[in-house]
Enzyme design. Structure first.
Site, PDB file in Angstrom:
ATOM      1  N   ASP A  57       0.834  -1.201   0.000  1.00  0.00           N
ATOM      2  CA  ASP A  57       0.000   0.000   0.000  1.00  0.00           C
ATOM      3  C   ASP A  57       0.871   1.255   0.000  1.00  0.00           C
ATOM      4  O   ASP A  57       2.080   1.212   0.141  1.00  0.00           O
ATOM      5  CB  ASP A  57      -0.990  -0.032   1.170  1.00  0.00           C
ATOM      6  CG  ASP A  57      -0.263  -0.146   2.491  1.00  0.00           C
ATOM      7  OD1 ASP A  57       0.872   0.369   2.575  1.00  0.00           O
ATOM      8  OD2 ASP A  57      -0.794  -0.759   3.419  1.00  0.00           O
ATOM      9  N   ARG A 438      49.069 -29.974 -15.300  1.00  0.00           N
ATOM     10  CA  ARG A 438      49.372 -30.743 -16.518  1.00  0.00           C
ATOM     11  C   ARG A 438      50.527 -30.075 -17.292  1.00  0.00           C
ATOM     12  O   ARG A 438      50.507 -29.991 -18.509  1.00  0.00           O
ATOM     13  CB  ARG A 438      48.138 -30.860 -17.405  1.00  0.00           C
ATOM     14  CG  ARG A 438      48.131 -32.125 -18.260  1.00  0.00           C
ATOM     15  CD  ARG A 438      47.153 -32.050 -19.407  1.00  0.00           C
ATOM     16  NE  ARG A 438      46.977 -33.350 -20.020  1.00  0.00           N
ATOM     17  CZ  ARG A 438      46.638 -33.539 -21.287  1.00  0.00           C
ATOM     18  NH1 ARG A 438      46.409 -32.533 -22.070  1.00  0.00           N
ATOM     19  NH2 ARG A 438      46.500 -34.743 -21.766  1.00  0.00           N
ATOM     20  N   LYS A 471      37.964 -30.116 -32.400  1.00  0.00           N
ATOM     21  CA  LYS A 471      37.747 -30.370 -30.966  1.00  0.00           C
ATOM     22  C   LYS A 471      38.554 -29.310 -30.215  1.00  0.00           C
ATOM     23  O   LYS A 471      39.790 -29.322 -30.264  1.00  0.00           O
ATOM     24  CB  LYS A 471      38.224 -31.782 -30.627  1.00  0.00           C
ATOM     25  CG  LYS A 471      38.116 -32.158 -29.154  1.00  0.00           C
ATOM     26  CD  LYS A 471      38.524 -33.617 -28.976  1.00  0.00           C
ATOM     27  CE  LYS A 471      38.602 -34.040 -27.530  1.00  0.00           C
ATOM     28  NZ  LYS A 471      39.191 -35.400 -27.404  1.00  0.00           N
ATOM     29  N   TRP A 472      37.859 -28.401 -29.553  1.00  0.00           N
ATOM     30  CA  TRP A 472      38.502 -27.263 -28.842  1.00  0.00           C
ATOM     31  C   TRP A 472      38.597 -27.651 -27.372  1.00  0.00           C
ATOM     32  O   TRP A 472      37.612 -27.616 -26.654  1.00  0.00           O
ATOM     33  CB  TRP A 472      37.658 -26.005 -29.046  1.00  0.00           C
ATOM     34  CG  TRP A 472      38.177 -24.754 -28.410  1.00  0.00           C
ATOM     35  CD1 TRP A 472      38.482 -24.560 -27.099  1.00  0.00           C
ATOM     36  CD2 TRP A 472      38.418 -23.500 -29.064  1.00  0.00           C
ATOM     37  NE1 TRP A 472      38.906 -23.277 -26.890  1.00  0.00           N
ATOM     38  CE2 TRP A 472      38.877 -22.599 -28.076  1.00  0.00           C
ATOM     39  CE3 TRP A 472      38.291 -23.045 -30.380  1.00  0.00           C
ATOM     40  CZ2 TRP A 472      39.195 -21.273 -28.373  1.00  0.00           C
ATOM     41  CZ3 TRP A 472      38.607 -21.726 -30.664  1.00  0.00           C
ATOM     42  CH2 TRP A 472      39.062 -20.852 -29.671  1.00  0.00           C
ATOM     43  N   ASP A 473      39.801 -27.995 -26.948  1.00  0.00           N
ATOM     44  CA  ASP A 473      40.018 -28.540 -25.606  1.00  0.00           C
ATOM     45  C   ASP A 473      40.512 -27.455 -24.645  1.00  0.00           C
ATOM     46  O   ASP A 473      40.977 -26.381 -25.068  1.00  0.00           O
ATOM     47  CB  ASP A 473      41.044 -29.677 -25.716  1.00  0.00           C
ATOM     48  CG  ASP A 473      40.973 -30.678 -24.573  1.00  0.00           C
ATOM     49  OD1 ASP A 473      40.238 -30.429 -23.600  1.00  0.00           O
ATOM     50  OD2 ASP A 473      41.662 -31.712 -24.652  1.00  0.00           O
ATOM     51  N   MET A 474      40.470 -27.723 -23.367  1.00  0.00           N
ATOM     52  CA  MET A 474      40.980 -26.819 -22.323  1.00  0.00           C
ATOM     53  C   MET A 474      41.217 -27.683 -21.091  1.00  0.00           C
ATOM     54  O   MET A 474      40.280 -28.178 -20.496  1.00  0.00           O
ATOM     55  CB  MET A 474      39.931 -25.743 -22.052  1.00  0.00           C
ATOM     56  CG  MET A 474      40.355 -24.602 -21.157  1.00  0.00           C
ATOM     57  SD  MET A 474      40.431 -24.989 -19.412  1.00  0.00           S
ATOM     58  CE  MET A 474      38.744 -25.170 -18.948  1.00  0.00           C
ATOM     59  N   ASN A 475      42.500 -27.871 -20.741  1.00  0.00           N
ATOM     60  CA  ASN A 475      42.823 -28.952 -19.808  1.00  0.00           C
ATOM     61  C   ASN A 475      43.280 -28.548 -18.418  1.00  0.00           C
ATOM     62  O   ASN A 475      43.899 -29.360 -17.726  1.00  0.00           O
ATOM     63  CB  ASN A 475      43.876 -29.861 -20.433  1.00  0.00           C
ATOM     64  CG  ASN A 475      43.236 -30.833 -21.402  1.00  0.00           C
ATOM     65  OD1 ASN A 475      42.414 -31.657 -21.011  1.00  0.00           O
ATOM     66  ND2 ASN A 475      43.568 -30.712 -22.673  1.00  0.00           N
ATOM     67  N   ASP A 543      36.037 -37.621 -19.954  1.00  0.00           N
ATOM     68  CA  ASP A 543      37.154 -38.474 -20.355  1.00  0.00           C
ATOM     69  C   ASP A 543      36.905 -39.911 -19.943  1.00  0.00           C
ATOM     70  O   ASP A 543      37.697 -40.797 -20.269  1.00  0.00           O
ATOM     71  CB  ASP A 543      38.465 -37.974 -19.731  1.00  0.00           C
ATOM     72  CG  ASP A 543      39.086 -36.887 -20.583  1.00  0.00           C
ATOM     73  OD1 ASP A 543      38.661 -36.722 -21.742  1.00  0.00           O
ATOM     74  OD2 ASP A 543      39.997 -36.196 -20.086  1.00  0.00           O
TER      75      ASP A 543
END
Ligand code: DGJ
Length: 723
Positions: A57, A438, A471-475, A543
């Site tokens: 209100d 890695r 295949k666009w990878d990122m590890n 994987d």
């Protein structure tokens, strides 16, 4: 049909399609308050409005009635609501107060795309843009709500505009918030680890904070930007489910806060930890898009809504609704140990059994004989490929196959020419030791020179290889955050700047190769999110290629993502991740739950297995449309026991593929009938393989009885066609 109405009298905005309504109301001094989300209602009357009384209100006063008690659409920190909000700012004087009130609104046909961020398209949609303003600082927030006609999804995002004369720093900028009146929900999330991505978990809500989040710089293998709330009694097949998923690939937070009065606040957006963003006067910041999904048909209905969103509005380009090539990838066949002759012998063998695409994975560039060198040096390794990528690609194409290539553009190995030339191009914190993972570091995608290098070198490699697939990878994830190019007060912008840089380079590369099929990957399924799906229509799921583990991973991945997005391959036995031996037919049946391929040394298989593979490939080609794009039903959960089953049905309900897997065989066991779903009860269906016939009504009400398993990890698959 969608509609968005504004009732001047009640000051309610009502977004609706044929099945759902989402209603917000301007109240309590023109704050946008959340009124309703659920099954469609035609109009709003007193009882619904009373949810907000007495707070709407004209006598509302912040001093007397804290916003703490109200269900809000855009709660902020630094105001009268002491729960966690969507937005926190820091003004130049160090304070964080904000008082965002309605300023104006606009209703649009379709849906605007977000600047610099991937976002869903808007065919058949309508959008409400609602602008709020903090009078003291001049800061505005434009809330965008899009309602779709073909999916029960509301897309939400927020644009924060600094309309004041001073800089302002955002310390928290989430994409969406929904305040539920009650908290008697169970929370469903997806969590896991490398090789165990996206395992479903369910827990009751309790007072306090709960949810999932990541600070790793990626949406991550550990969790996924999604949550669902199951109302009491909701199951896989029935009941009300409210879900949120984020179109973003970086660190995120998805949380539910249950307050003192048992109200539940669900929010999703960029992870506020390690985030800040400074807006100079006139600048704006756009949050990623969140998708709010309501289902009155349990988790299964929720998934079908998300799958429609993905197929109709998220994935794009030539491959978005096409059948995908059957591929063989050399990773688990050779790892780094290959040469041109080995690859060609694998490709020839693949061609002979009807595989369409040969994919060369990691190890083709620099001097990369292990995972400890050469990332960033995208030059052909002439020791392994004496005719270079061009020569290999030519030879593969001459076999009548397509050629695909693995790249990991975002990374740099300390042992690389690139690193020796540009040691400051990686993310690093001043002079501190750079912590490798890695054996690699992460390129600083907030830098324009780095982005230019990546786009130029990757495009050159793809052109050289005349590729049909990437295949666009990122590890690895990111630690020791720091950019050589950002000032001290902007270092906390790096996480989001990285992701904006990623979207920019991906869009440029994808645009450059419109006919190429792109698959994203992140050390398995570490960036399996709607953000990347706007750019690349499929992603490597995990994987872990073990059939039973994949049953679990793919089953829960399907909560949000359809089979057309899930890279799934048949691999060798004993499996390289678990040592488990499962029959070829089972490995294939499970891989048919995604975009189908092989990941093993075909040249070592006996002739009978190659014949079986050739027959399986013909089967996949015959069923692929319905497998990838059919309406998806989960039938038996591998999280509940020894079996897993799912099925896909064509939109006209005349064709279906059903897959049932049993983990461990038991002696003296009578299988229970598996009830199917989504079929036409009036039609009879025949299994293409065995010729057995059932009625659709019979299959849905009684079920079909799978064979009693003989041996572990067996599968039964039906390819049903209406007579
Ligand atoms: C991780 C991916 O998930 C694998 O499929 C493979 O491409 C390796 N990287 C290569 O390094």
């Amino acid at each position: 049909m969608t509609a968005i109405t504004f009732d001047v009298q009640t000051r309610c905005f009502h977004l609706l399609n044929d099945r759902v309504s989402y209603i917000l109301r301007l109240g309590a001094g023109a704050y946008p308050l959340h009124l309703y989300w659920g099954r469609r209602v035609r109009a709003v009357h007193d009882d619904l409005l009373s949810r907000l009384t007495p707070y709407t209100d004209e006598t509302f006063s912040l001093h007397e009635t804290p916003l703490d008690l109200l269900p809000q659409e855009c709660p902020v920190m630094g105001g009268a609501d002491l729960r966690e909000g969507m937005l926190t700012v820091r003004h130049t004087d160090g304070t964080d107060a904000l008082d965002l009130r309605y300023e104006r609104h606009e209703i649009l046909e379709g849906k605007p795309q977000l600047a610099g961020l991937p976002s869903a398209r808007g065919e058949g949609a309508r959008t409400l843009l609602l602008t709020l303003r903090d009078a003291e600082s001049g800061l505005s927030v434009e809330l965008a709500y899009t309602i779709y006609d073909d999916a029960d999804i509301i897309a939400r995002s927020a644009r924060i505009i600094n309309g004041g004369a001073q800089a302002v720093t955002l310390e928290r900028a989430l994409s969406a918030c929904v305040d539920f009146e009650k908290a008697d929900f169970s929370l469903v999330t997806l969590s896991g680890a490398w090789a165990r991505e996206r395992q479903a978990s369910v827990r009751p809500l309790v007072q306090g904070d709960q949810g999932v989040s990541t600070t790793r710089g990626a949406s991550s293998v550990q969790t996924n930007p999604f949550l669902a709330l199951l109302a009491p009694g909701a199951t896989e097949t029935q009941g009300e489910v409210y879900a949120m998923a984020l179109c973003y690939s970086g660190s995120f937070a998805a949380s539910v806060q249950v307050d003192q009065h048992g109200m539940a606040r669900a929010q999703i957006g960029i992870q506020p930890v390690n985030f800040s963003w400074t807006l100079a006067p006139g600048e704006s910041f756009t949050t990623p898009e969140a998708y709010l999904c309501f289902s009155a048909e349990g988790l299964g209905g929720m998934s079908r809504q998300f799958h429609t969103l993905v197929h109709s509005h998220i994935t794009t380009g030539r491959w978005a609704r096409s059948e995908r090539p059957l591929l063989v990838n050399n990773w688990e066949a050779t790892y780094f140990g290959f040469d041109e002759e080995k690859l060609l012998s694998l490709a020839r063998c693949a061609k002979d059994v009807g595989i369409d695409l040969f994919v060369l994975d990691d190890g083709w560039f620099g001097h990369r004989d292990a995972d400890n060198s050469s990332l960033g040096d995208w030059v052909d390794d002439m020791r392994k490929l004496p005719h270079g990528l061009a020569g290999l690609s030519e030879r593969i194409h001459a076999l009548g196959m397509k050629f695909g290539l693995w790249v990991e553009p975002e990374m740099i190995s300390p042992d690389s020419d690139l690193y020796r030339a540009h040691p400051d191009w990686c993310i690093h914190a001043g002079n501190r030791t750079r912590i490798e993972s890695r054996h690699q570091l992460v390129l600083d995608l907030s830098r324009e020179d780095v982005r230019e290098y990546i786009v130029t070198s990757i495009c050159a490699a793809l052109r050289r290889g005349n590729v049909d697939y990437v295949k666009w990878d990122m590890n690895r994830n990111i630690n020791m955050w720091g950019s050589a190019c950002l000032s001290a007060d902007r270092q906390k912008e790096l996480g989001h700047r990285y992701i904006l840089g990623l979207y920019e380079i991906m869009s440029r590369v994808v645009r450059e190769f419109p006919d190429v099929l792109f698959e994203s990957c992140a050390g398995g399924g570490g960036r399996f999110d709607l953000g990347l799906m706007c750019l690349m229509p499929q992603a490597w799921c995990s994987d872990d290629t073990d059939a039973w583990m994949r049953c679990r991973i793919q089953y829960a991945t399907s909560y949000v993502f359809p089979p057309s997005t899930m890279g799934a391959h048949v691999s060798a036995v004993p499996n390289h991740q678990t040592g488990r031996i499962s029959p070829l037919a089972t490995r294939a049946a499970v891989a048919m739950g995604g975009t189908y391929g092989y990941e093993l040394d075909l040249t070592r298989l006996p002739a009978e297995e190659l014949e079986q593979i050739a027959a399986l490939n013909r089967r996949v080609h015959a069923m692929q449309r319905v497998l990838l794009y059919g309406d998806f039903y989960r039938l038996r959960s591998p999280f509940a026991g020894n079996e897993c089953a799912w099925m896909s049905v064509s939109p006209d309900r005349r064709e279906a593929v059903v897959t049932h897997v049993t983990a461990l065989a038991q002696p003296n066991f009578k299988p229970s009938p598996l009830r199917l779903a989504g079929l036409d009860p009036e039609l009879d269906y025949r299994d293409e393989e065995t010729g057995r016939v059932w009625g659709g009504d019979e299959l849905m009400n009684y079920g079909f009885v799978p064979n009693a398993p003989w041996g572990d990890y067996t599968a039964t698959q039906l390819h049903l066609k209406a007579l």
